[in-house]
Write an enzyme that holds these catalytic residues in place. Sequence first.
Site, PDB file in Angstrom:
ATOM      1  N   LEU A 124      -7.115  -4.348   7.627  1.00  0.00           N
ATOM      2  CA  LEU A 124      -6.858  -5.508   6.770  1.00  0.00           C
ATOM      3  C   LEU A 124      -7.399  -5.315   5.356  1.00  0.00           C
ATOM      4  O   LEU A 124      -6.950  -5.980   4.420  1.00  0.00           O
ATOM      5  CB  LEU A 124      -7.470  -6.770   7.381  1.00  0.00           C
ATOM      6  CG  LEU A 124      -6.729  -7.351   8.594  1.00  0.00           C
ATOM      7  CD1 LEU A 124      -7.510  -8.506   9.191  1.00  0.00           C
ATOM      8  CD2 LEU A 124      -5.324  -7.815   8.195  1.00  0.00           C
ATOM      9  N   ARG A 151       0.126   7.601  -2.882  1.00  0.00           N
ATOM     10  CA  ARG A 151       0.706   8.692  -2.086  1.00  0.00           C
ATOM     11  C   ARG A 151       2.161   8.946  -2.464  1.00  0.00           C
ATOM     12  O   ARG A 151       2.616  10.089  -2.510  1.00  0.00           O
ATOM     13  CB  ARG A 151       0.592   8.366  -0.582  1.00  0.00           C
ATOM     14  CG  ARG A 151      -0.767   8.710  -0.001  1.00  0.00           C
ATOM     15  CD  ARG A 151      -0.996   8.013   1.322  1.00  0.00           C
ATOM     16  NE  ARG A 151      -1.346   6.612   1.120  1.00  0.00           N
ATOM     17  CZ  ARG A 151      -1.468   5.724   2.106  1.00  0.00           C
ATOM     18  NH1 ARG A 151      -1.232   6.083   3.348  1.00  0.00           N
ATOM     19  NH2 ARG A 151      -1.813   4.479   1.822  1.00  0.00           N
ATOM     20  N   ASN A 178       1.216   3.299  -2.930  1.00  0.00           N
ATOM     21  CA  ASN A 178       1.722   3.655  -4.266  1.00  0.00           C
ATOM     22  C   ASN A 178       1.236   5.034  -4.713  1.00  0.00           C
ATOM     23  O   ASN A 178       1.998   5.823  -5.275  1.00  0.00           O
ATOM     24  CB  ASN A 178       1.250   2.628  -5.304  1.00  0.00           C
ATOM     25  CG  ASN A 178       1.840   1.246  -5.082  1.00  0.00           C
ATOM     26  OD1 ASN A 178       2.715   1.078  -4.224  1.00  0.00           O
ATOM     27  ND2 ASN A 178       1.365   0.271  -5.833  1.00  0.00           N
ATOM     28  N   ASP A 197       0.826  -1.213   0.000  1.00  0.00           N
ATOM     29  CA  ASP A 197       0.000   0.000   0.000  1.00  0.00           C
ATOM     30  C   ASP A 197       0.859   1.261   0.000  1.00  0.00           C
ATOM     31  O   ASP A 197       1.983   1.250   0.507  1.00  0.00           O
ATOM     32  CB  ASP A 197      -0.925  -0.017   1.232  1.00  0.00           C
ATOM     33  CG  ASP A 197      -2.104   0.931   1.086  1.00  0.00           C
ATOM     34  OD1 ASP A 197      -2.370   1.407  -0.039  1.00  0.00           O
ATOM     35  OD2 ASP A 197      -2.764   1.195   2.110  1.00  0.00           O
ATOM     36  N   GLU A 222       0.089 -11.921  13.596  1.00  0.00           N
ATOM     37  CA  GLU A 222       0.536 -10.667  14.190  1.00  0.00           C
ATOM     38  C   GLU A 222       0.433  -9.587  13.120  1.00  0.00           C
ATOM     39  O   GLU A 222       0.714  -9.852  11.943  1.00  0.00           O
ATOM     40  CB  GLU A 222       2.001 -10.771  14.647  1.00  0.00           C
ATOM     41  CG  GLU A 222       2.245 -11.754  15.766  1.00  0.00           C
ATOM     42  CD  GLU A 222       1.618 -11.316  17.086  1.00  0.00           C
ATOM     43  OE1 GLU A 222       1.541 -10.092  17.341  1.00  0.00           O
ATOM     44  OE2 GLU A 222       1.202 -12.203  17.857  1.00  0.00           O
ATOM     45  N   HIS A 228       2.480   2.804  -8.973  1.00  0.00           N
ATOM     46  CA  HIS A 228       2.226   1.374  -9.170  1.00  0.00           C
ATOM     47  C   HIS A 228       3.411   0.711  -9.871  1.00  0.00           C
ATOM     48  O   HIS A 228       3.771  -0.430  -9.573  1.00  0.00           O
ATOM     49  CB  HIS A 228       0.943   1.159  -9.989  1.00  0.00           C
ATOM     50  CG  HIS A 228      -0.285   1.636  -9.271  1.00  0.00           C
ATOM     51  ND1 HIS A 228      -0.563   1.301  -7.969  1.00  0.00           N
ATOM     52  CD2 HIS A 228      -1.320   2.426  -9.674  1.00  0.00           C
ATOM     53  CE1 HIS A 228      -1.704   1.866  -7.594  1.00  0.00           C
ATOM     54  NE2 HIS A 228      -2.176   2.566  -8.615  1.00  0.00           N
ATOM     55  N   ASN A 262     -10.924  -2.740  -5.431  1.00  0.00           N
ATOM     56  CA  ASN A 262     -10.118  -1.819  -6.235  1.00  0.00           C
ATOM     57  C   ASN A 262     -10.719  -1.518  -7.616  1.00  0.00           C
ATOM     58  O   ASN A 262     -10.280  -0.579  -8.295  1.00  0.00           O
ATOM     59  CB  ASN A 262      -8.674  -2.317  -6.377  1.00  0.00           C
ATOM     60  CG  ASN A 262      -7.850  -2.174  -5.119  1.00  0.00           C
ATOM     61  OD1 ASN A 262      -6.980  -3.006  -4.823  1.00  0.00           O
ATOM     62  ND2 ASN A 262      -8.093  -1.133  -4.340  1.00  0.00           N
ATOM     63  N   SER A 303      -7.461  -5.728  -4.916  1.00  0.00           N
ATOM     64  CA  SER A 303      -8.592  -6.233  -4.130  1.00  0.00           C
ATOM     65  C   SER A 303      -9.872  -6.220  -4.954  1.00  0.00           C
ATOM     66  O   SER A 303      -9.967  -5.543  -5.986  1.00  0.00           O
ATOM     67  CB  SER A 303      -8.781  -5.376  -2.873  1.00  0.00           C
ATOM     68  OG  SER A 303      -9.388  -4.140  -3.198  1.00  0.00           O
TER      69      SER A 303
HETATM   70  C1  IPE Z   1      -5.611  -2.713  -0.075  1.00  0.00           C
HETATM   71  O1  IPE Z   1      -5.219  -1.398  -0.281  1.00  0.00           O
HETATM   72  C2  IPE Z   1      -5.563  -3.481  -1.370  1.00  0.00           C
HETATM   73  C3  IPE Z   1      -4.249  -3.701  -1.921  1.00  0.00           C
HETATM   74  C4  IPE Z   1      -3.113  -3.319  -1.401  1.00  0.00           C
HETATM   75  C5  IPE Z   1      -4.206  -4.441  -3.146  1.00  0.00           C
HETATM   76  P1  IPE Z   1      -6.276  -0.247  -0.531  1.00  0.00           P
HETATM   77  O2  IPE Z   1      -5.499   1.018  -0.642  1.00  0.00           O
HETATM   78  O3  IPE Z   1      -7.162  -0.593  -1.643  1.00  0.00           O
HETATM   79  O4  IPE Z   1      -7.122  -0.272   0.821  1.00  0.00           O
HETATM   80  P2  IPE Z   1      -7.994   0.866   1.508  1.00  0.00           P
HETATM   81  O5  IPE Z   1      -8.918   1.390   0.455  1.00  0.00           O
HETATM   82  O6  IPE Z   1      -7.051   1.899   1.991  1.00  0.00           O
HETATM   83  O7  IPE Z   1      -8.690   0.184   2.637  1.00  0.00           O
HETATM   84  C1  IPE Z   2      -1.676   0.081  -3.325  1.00  0.00           C
HETATM   85  O1  IPE Z   2      -1.399   1.435  -3.357  1.00  0.00           O
HETATM   86  C2  IPE Z   2      -1.901  -0.503  -4.702  1.00  0.00           C
HETATM   87  C3  IPE Z   2      -3.270  -1.001  -4.940  1.00  0.00           C
HETATM   88  C4  IPE Z   2      -4.243  -0.959  -4.081  1.00  0.00           C
HETATM   89  C5  IPE Z   2      -3.537  -1.562  -6.251  1.00  0.00           C
HETATM   90  P1  IPE Z   2      -2.552   2.504  -3.429  1.00  0.00           P
HETATM   91  O2  IPE Z   2      -2.864   2.786  -4.855  1.00  0.00           O
HETATM   92  O3  IPE Z   2      -3.713   2.101  -2.591  1.00  0.00           O
HETATM   93  O4  IPE Z   2      -1.833   3.757  -2.788  1.00  0.00           O
HETATM   94  P2  IPE Z   2      -2.483   4.851  -1.842  1.00  0.00           P
HETATM   95  O5  IPE Z   2      -3.079   4.129  -0.675  1.00  0.00           O
HETATM   96  O6  IPE Z   2      -3.517   5.576  -2.649  1.00  0.00           O
HETATM   97  O7  IPE Z   2      -1.327   5.721  -1.464  1.00  0.00           O
HETATM   98 MG    MG Z   3      -4.137   2.382  -0.609  1.00  0.00          MG
END
Ligand code: IPE
Ligand code: IPE
Ligand code: MG
Length: 237
Positions: free
Chosen positions: A192, A22, A20, A18, A204, A35, A66, A63
């Site tokens: 989660l 930001r 990417n 998570d 954990e 990404h 997503n 997910s």
């Molecule tokens: C969880 O991250 C899914 C993946 C890392 C693939 P998200 O960025 O989608 O989760 P939320 O929306 O913050 O809960």
């Molecule tokens: C995780 O990074 C990648 C996927 C969920 C596919 P994010 O794209 O959720 O990055 P943030 O949370 O917006 O920074």
């Molecule tokens: Mg995210």
Amino acid sequence: MEHPKDFAKGLSIGIIMDGNGRWAKQRGLPRTAGHKKGAAVFQDIANYCEELGVSSVTFYAFSTENWKRPLEEVGAIMKLFAQYLIEGFDYKNRNIRIKFLGDRTALDPKLQKLMNELEEDSAAKTGMTLNIAVNYGGRPEIVRAARQLAQQVAEGTLKPEDITEEMMSDHMYTAGQKDPDFILRPSGEKRLSNFMLWQAAYAELVEMDVLWPDFTRDDLDAAITEFNKRSRRFGGI
Ligand code: IPE
Ligand code: IPE
Ligand code: MG
């Protein structure tokens, strides 16, 4: 001093990749740049897990929620799967068994074909299991298991009272694998997000502030060290 290498052997790890978006925003780049960097980090950390002797590692890549993202971002992520997660990763020469968790039927047929081939080609490998969760959600996974068992009940081959936790585990995408010892979430989020809900019963949770595209082998060492400090009681004393 003990090195994480000394106790990483045999561990089962879940990683929620998570941060990417930001990471890209901080640099004034499009989210897709985050990404792309994240996919490269995935490759390196997957290889490092194997070097450490980890028994299985599960990366949460996409997910079931997503799909809510803009079409352009989803399309870019799917393209990266084909490019980095599959074609660009030297699985063939490594002792890694690959498994994809999630409902792949919603994905591009070409991508599905690549995923199936990778699983088949690596099925006989004896080293680390590398799980990649794509179009994965913990709840849909549990529903799927319930349906499969309900089907057996409907056919008269299973009695409801004979359903056990082991049977449920065997109907998860991770059938036959050890539950995760710890679940690591970078980017500072503490949830989660539908990841390994069944398997995480006693995992954990290790959360770190680093954004996934900045994540390094040293960060994984730090996470393993943190996990090793925890006292796991499994309900005992
Ligand atoms: C969880 O991250 C899914 C993946 C890392 C693939 P998200 O960025 O989608 O989760 P939320 O929306 O913050 O809960
Ligand atoms: C995780 O990074 C990648 C996927 C969920 C596919 P994010 O794209 O959720 O990055 P943030 O949370 O917006 O920074
Ligand atoms: Mg995210």
